[in-house]
Motif scaffolding. Structure first.
Motif, mmCIF file in Angstrom:
data_model
loop_
_atom_site.group_PDB
_atom_site.id
_atom_site.type_symbol
_atom_site.label_atom_id
_atom_site.label_comp_id
_atom_site.label_asym_id
_atom_site.label_seq_id
_atom_site.Cartn_x
_atom_site.Cartn_y
_atom_site.Cartn_z
ATOM 1 N N ARG A 70 75.171 12.162 5.007
ATOM 2 C CA ARG A 70 76.380 11.676 4.336
ATOM 3 C C ARG A 70 76.861 10.383 4.966
ATOM 4 N NH1 ARG A 70 82.003 14.961 3.182
ATOM 5 N NH2 ARG A 70 82.486 13.726 1.353
ATOM 6 N N GLN A 86 73.352 18.988 -1.755
ATOM 7 C CA GLN A 86 72.369 18.607 -2.765
ATOM 8 C C GLN A 86 71.475 17.449 -2.309
ATOM 9 O OE1 GLN A 86 73.928 17.594 -6.618
ATOM 10 N NE2 GLN A 86 71.905 17.472 -7.522
ATOM 11 N N SER A 96 73.711 22.313 4.083
ATOM 12 C CA SER A 96 75.089 22.747 3.878
ATOM 13 C C SER A 96 75.930 21.583 3.400
ATOM 14 C CB SER A 96 75.688 23.309 5.170
ATOM 15 O OG SER A 96 76.018 22.277 6.068
ATOM 16 N N SER A 97 77.144 21.931 3.050
ATOM 17 C CA SER A 97 78.148 20.909 2.775
ATOM 18 C C SER A 97 78.623 20.359 4.117
ATOM 19 C CB SER A 97 79.300 21.536 1.994
ATOM 20 O OG SER A 97 79.836 22.630 2.719
ATOM 21 N N ARG A 151 77.731 16.013 1.366
ATOM 22 C CA ARG A 151 78.986 16.486 0.766
ATOM 23 C C ARG A 151 78.849 17.908 0.233
ATOM 24 N NH1 ARG A 151 82.693 13.307 -3.675
ATOM 25 N NH2 ARG A 151 84.394 14.784 -3.638
ATOM 26 N N SER A 152 77.761 18.189 -0.489
ATOM 27 C CA SER A 152 77.574 19.516 -1.073
ATOM 28 C C SER A 152 76.296 20.208 -0.621
ATOM 29 C CB SER A 152 77.535 19.408 -2.602
ATOM 30 O OG SER A 152 76.346 18.730 -3.012
ATOM 31 N N TYR A 187 73.099 18.167 6.385
ATOM 32 C CA TYR A 187 74.321 18.298 5.594
ATOM 33 C C TYR A 187 74.679 16.987 4.910
ATOM 34 C CZ TYR A 187 77.104 15.892 9.203
ATOM 35 O OH TYR A 187 77.619 14.970 10.074
#
Length: 110
Positions: free
Chosen positions: A36, A98, A13-14, A95-96, A93
């Motif tokens: 992140r 990806q 997820s983000s 930021r996006s 998770y």
């Protein structure tokens, strides 16, 4: 936050908020992995805040931040280990989502 299921056991997820952890736990996520780095964006909760809420909810938390330098074999191995040792579903998770997806794919995790 949008959750993307990659397999029966892994999703990405983000950015999540500490307040999301209880709902994620109720949905069967027993491990949350942060990919992140802290301070990437203003207003982003730091990994410690999410980790504290995970601890309060009985959810395992792993911090494997992926910065501009990219993936390393250590990150891949740590991710693989976190998934293998999880007793339920895993949410990673960033930021996006990806970077988390790339790490999941590189790890060969189910």
């Amino acid at each position: 936050m949008t959750i993307y299921r990659l397999s029966e056991t892994c999703a990405v997820s983000s950015q999540i908020q500490p307040s999301d952890v209880a709902d994620l736990a109720a949905d069967g996520f027993t491990t949350i992995i942060c990919n992140r780095p802290d301070g990437e964006d203003l207003g982003q909760p730091d990994a410690g805040a999410v980790a504290a809420e995970c601890d309060a909810q009985g959810v395992t938390f792993q911090n494997i931040p992926i910065d501009r330098s990219g993936l390393t074999m250590d990150m891949v191995e740590r991710f693989r280990g976190a998934v293998a040792s999880s007793t339920g579903k895993v949410l990673a998770y960033c930021r996006s989502g990806q970077r988390s997806s790339v790490l999941w794919q590189a790890s060969g995790s189910p």
